[in-house]
Design a protein around this motif. Sequence first.
Motif, PDB file in Angstrom:
ATOM      1  N   ALA A  24      33.054 -22.791 -41.230  1.00  0.00           N
ATOM      2  CA  ALA A  24      32.873 -24.013 -40.453  1.00  0.00           C
ATOM      3  C   ALA A  24      31.547 -23.950 -39.719  1.00  0.00           C
ATOM      4  CB  ALA A  24      34.018 -24.179 -39.467  1.00  0.00           C
ATOM      5  N   SER A  25      30.805 -25.027 -39.778  1.00  0.00           N
ATOM      6  CA  SER A  25      29.523 -25.075 -39.088  1.00  0.00           C
ATOM      7  C   SER A  25      29.400 -26.373 -38.308  1.00  0.00           C
ATOM      8  CB  SER A  25      28.375 -24.947 -40.099  1.00  0.00           C
ATOM      9  OG  SER A  25      28.379 -26.033 -41.004  1.00  0.00           O
ATOM     10  N   GLY A  26      28.368 -26.424 -37.469  1.00  0.00           N
ATOM     11  CA  GLY A  26      28.184 -27.599 -36.632  1.00  0.00           C
ATOM     12  C   GLY A  26      28.711 -27.348 -35.238  1.00  0.00           C
ATOM     13  N   SER A  27      28.652 -28.357 -34.426  1.00  0.00           N
ATOM     14  CA  SER A  27      29.082 -28.226 -33.039  1.00  0.00           C
ATOM     15  C   SER A  27      30.518 -28.696 -32.860  1.00  0.00           C
ATOM     16  CB  SER A  27      28.158 -29.049 -32.142  1.00  0.00           C
ATOM     17  OG  SER A  27      28.573 -28.985 -30.804  1.00  0.00           O
ATOM     18  N   PHE A  28      31.370 -27.826 -32.366  1.00  0.00           N
ATOM     19  CA  PHE A  28      32.736 -28.228 -32.042  1.00  0.00           C
ATOM     20  C   PHE A  28      33.286 -27.321 -30.958  1.00  0.00           C
ATOM     21  CE2 PHE A  28      34.608 -24.775 -34.471  1.00  0.00           C
ATOM     22  CZ  PHE A  28      33.720 -24.571 -35.524  1.00  0.00           C
ATOM     23  N   ASP A  29      34.362 -27.790 -30.313  1.00  0.00           N
ATOM     24  CA  ASP A  29      34.907 -27.078 -29.165  1.00  0.00           C
ATOM     25  C   ASP A  29      35.890 -25.992 -29.560  1.00  0.00           C
ATOM     26  OD1 ASP A  29      37.494 -27.279 -27.051  1.00  0.00           O
ATOM     27  OD2 ASP A  29      35.533 -26.930 -26.131  1.00  0.00           O
ATOM     28  N   VAL A  92      41.078 -27.626 -58.332  1.00  0.00           N
ATOM     29  CA  VAL A  92      40.027 -27.693 -57.322  1.00  0.00           C
ATOM     30  C   VAL A  92      40.649 -27.229 -56.009  1.00  0.00           C
ATOM     31  CG1 VAL A  92      38.413 -29.152 -56.067  1.00  0.00           C
ATOM     32  CG2 VAL A  92      38.844 -29.576 -58.493  1.00  0.00           C
ATOM     33  N   TYR A  93      40.029 -26.267 -55.394  1.00  0.00           N
ATOM     34  CA  TYR A  93      40.535 -25.695 -54.146  1.00  0.00           C
ATOM     35  C   TYR A  93      39.733 -26.259 -52.974  1.00  0.00           C
ATOM     36  CZ  TYR A  93      43.359 -22.319 -56.679  1.00  0.00           C
ATOM     37  OH  TYR A  93      44.300 -21.730 -57.486  1.00  0.00           O
ATOM     38  N   TYR A  94      40.450 -26.748 -51.970  1.00  0.00           N
ATOM     39  CA  TYR A  94      39.825 -27.347 -50.789  1.00  0.00           C
ATOM     40  C   TYR A  94      40.119 -26.505 -49.560  1.00  0.00           C
ATOM     41  CZ  TYR A  94      39.228 -31.551 -53.612  1.00  0.00           C
ATOM     42  OH  TYR A  94      38.857 -32.448 -54.578  1.00  0.00           O
ATOM     43  N   CYS A  95      39.071 -26.250 -48.812  1.00  0.00           N
ATOM     44  CA  CYS A  95      39.206 -25.585 -47.528  1.00  0.00           C
ATOM     45  C   CYS A  95      39.625 -26.614 -46.475  1.00  0.00           C
ATOM     46  CB  CYS A  95      37.863 -24.968 -47.152  1.00  0.00           C
ATOM     47  SG  CYS A  95      37.799 -24.224 -45.508  1.00  0.00           S
ATOM     48  N   TYR A  96      40.465 -26.179 -45.565  1.00  0.00           N
ATOM     49  CA  TYR A  96      40.976 -27.061 -44.511  1.00  0.00           C
ATOM     50  C   TYR A  96      40.828 -26.383 -43.151  1.00  0.00           C
ATOM     51  CZ  TYR A  96      44.585 -28.736 -41.337  1.00  0.00           C
ATOM     52  OH  TYR A  96      45.259 -29.179 -40.219  1.00  0.00           O
ATOM     53  N   ALA A  97      40.539 -27.178 -42.138  1.00  0.00           N
ATOM     54  CA  ALA A  97      40.497 -26.652 -40.774  1.00  0.00           C
ATOM     55  C   ALA A  97      40.953 -27.719 -39.798  1.00  0.00           C
ATOM     56  CB  ALA A  97      39.091 -26.177 -40.430  1.00  0.00           C
ATOM     57  N   TYR A  98      41.661 -27.269 -38.771  1.00  0.00           N
ATOM     58  CA  TYR A  98      42.124 -28.143 -37.688  1.00  0.00           C
ATOM     59  C   TYR A  98      41.192 -27.894 -36.513  1.00  0.00           C
ATOM     60  CZ  TYR A  98      45.660 -30.649 -34.941  1.00  0.00           C
ATOM     61  OH  TYR A  98      46.332 -31.560 -34.174  1.00  0.00           O
ATOM     62  N   ILE A  99      40.425 -28.929 -36.163  1.00  0.00           N
ATOM     63  CA  ILE A  99      39.312 -28.739 -35.240  1.00  0.00           C
ATOM     64  C   ILE A  99      39.354 -29.766 -34.124  1.00  0.00           C
ATOM     65  CG2 ILE A  99      36.795 -28.923 -35.063  1.00  0.00           C
ATOM     66  CD1 ILE A  99      36.616 -27.699 -37.851  1.00  0.00           C
ATOM     67  N   ARG A 100      38.992 -29.309 -32.929  1.00  0.00           N
ATOM     68  CA  ARG A 100      38.789 -30.235 -31.804  1.00  0.00           C
ATOM     69  C   ARG A 100      37.294 -30.324 -31.558  1.00  0.00           C
ATOM     70  NH1 ARG A 100      41.663 -29.081 -26.144  1.00  0.00           N
ATOM     71  NH2 ARG A 100      40.217 -27.311 -26.168  1.00  0.00           N
ATOM     72  N   PRO A 101      36.702 -31.450 -31.890  1.00  0.00           N
ATOM     73  CA  PRO A 101      35.247 -31.555 -31.805  1.00  0.00           C
ATOM     74  C   PRO A 101      34.702 -31.418 -30.374  1.00  0.00           C
ATOM     75  CG  PRO A 101      36.142 -33.273 -33.209  1.00  0.00           C
ATOM     76  CD  PRO A 101      37.302 -32.615 -32.525  1.00  0.00           C
ATOM     77  N   ARG A 102      35.458 -31.985 -29.403  1.00  0.00           N
ATOM     78  CA  ARG A 102      34.980 -31.966 -28.012  1.00  0.00           C
ATOM     79  C   ARG A 102      36.114 -31.494 -27.105  1.00  0.00           C
ATOM     80  NH1 ARG A 102      33.520 -36.349 -30.500  1.00  0.00           N
ATOM     81  NH2 ARG A 102      35.322 -37.518 -29.723  1.00  0.00           N
ATOM     82  N   ALA A 103      35.725 -30.811 -26.037  1.00  0.00           N
ATOM     83  CA  ALA A 103      36.716 -30.356 -25.064  1.00  0.00           C
ATOM     84  C   ALA A 103      37.513 -31.543 -24.545  1.00  0.00           C
ATOM     85  CB  ALA A 103      36.017 -29.642 -23.921  1.00  0.00           C
ATOM     86  N   PHE A 104      38.815 -31.345 -24.478  1.00  0.00           N
ATOM     87  CA  PHE A 104      39.766 -32.362 -23.989  1.00  0.00           C
ATOM     88  C   PHE A 104      39.850 -33.557 -24.932  1.00  0.00           C
ATOM     89  CE2 PHE A 104      37.739 -30.408 -20.229  1.00  0.00           C
ATOM     90  CZ  PHE A 104      38.801 -29.638 -19.811  1.00  0.00           C
ATOM     91  N   GLY A 105      39.221 -33.452 -26.092  1.00  0.00           N
ATOM     92  CA  GLY A 105      39.282 -34.526 -27.076  1.00  0.00           C
ATOM     93  C   GLY A 105      40.442 -34.347 -28.030  1.00  0.00           C
ATOM     94  N   LEU A 106      40.470 -35.160 -29.077  1.00  0.00           N
ATOM     95  CA  LEU A 106      41.548 -35.111 -30.041  1.00  0.00           C
ATOM     96  C   LEU A 106      41.251 -34.091 -31.136  1.00  0.00           C
ATOM     97  CD1 LEU A 106      42.266 -38.933 -30.489  1.00  0.00           C
ATOM     98  CD2 LEU A 106      43.530 -37.299 -29.083  1.00  0.00           C
ATOM     99  N   TRP A 107      42.275 -33.416 -31.588  1.00  0.00           N
ATOM    100  CA  TRP A 107      42.169 -32.535 -32.743  1.00  0.00           C
ATOM    101  C   TRP A 107      42.198 -33.383 -34.009  1.00  0.00           C
ATOM    102  CZ3 TRP A 107      42.009 -27.087 -32.693  1.00  0.00           C
ATOM    103  CH2 TRP A 107      42.144 -26.513 -31.427  1.00  0.00           C
ATOM    104  N   GLY A 108      41.538 -32.882 -35.049  1.00  0.00           N
ATOM    105  CA  GLY A 108      41.524 -33.609 -36.315  1.00  0.00           C
ATOM    106  C   GLY A 108      41.478 -32.678 -37.521  1.00  0.00           C
ATOM    107  N   ASP A 109      41.803 -33.244 -38.675  1.00  0.00           N
ATOM    108  CA  ASP A 109      41.771 -32.492 -39.936  1.00  0.00           C
ATOM    109  C   ASP A 109      40.395 -32.612 -40.572  1.00  0.00           C
ATOM    110  OD1 ASP A 109      45.070 -33.767 -40.714  1.00  0.00           O
ATOM    111  OD2 ASP A 109      44.487 -31.956 -39.628  1.00  0.00           O
TER     112      ASP A 109
END
Length: 121
Positions: A24-29, A92-109
């Motif tokens: 996982a790359s990029g900015s997230f909380d 086809v194999y897909y990677c999945y992650a459950y991520i909260r982009p911002r503090a106190f924000g919503l989690w997403g797939d």
Amino acid sequence: QVQLEESGGGSVQPGESLRLSCAASGSFDSLGSMGWYWQTPGKQRELVATITSSGFTTYSDSVEGRFTISRDTAKKAVYLQMNSLKPEDTAVYYCYAYIRPRAFGLWGDYWGQGTQVTVSS
């Protein structure tokens, strides 16, 4: 922007092994569960294996005992070691992650772009 980058797919013969990687790359909380799903033509995406942030793992019945999922928290990465591969593992194999982009924000797939695994003699 969050991105999941996969690598490690390819073509092998039955009984051989492959190791998939996803980072996982990029900015997230926060980074929660990660995992792998597979999809074949005409079918829905199905769970292969998941691993929580604390290391608890689950596997589909079809891969239990042959595949091992692991993660590296520091590298924000998840891996899938696939042993004793069978033709029916072709997908086809897909990677999945459950991520909260911002503090106190919503989690997403979040999903990777997919990597092809072909098992054939």
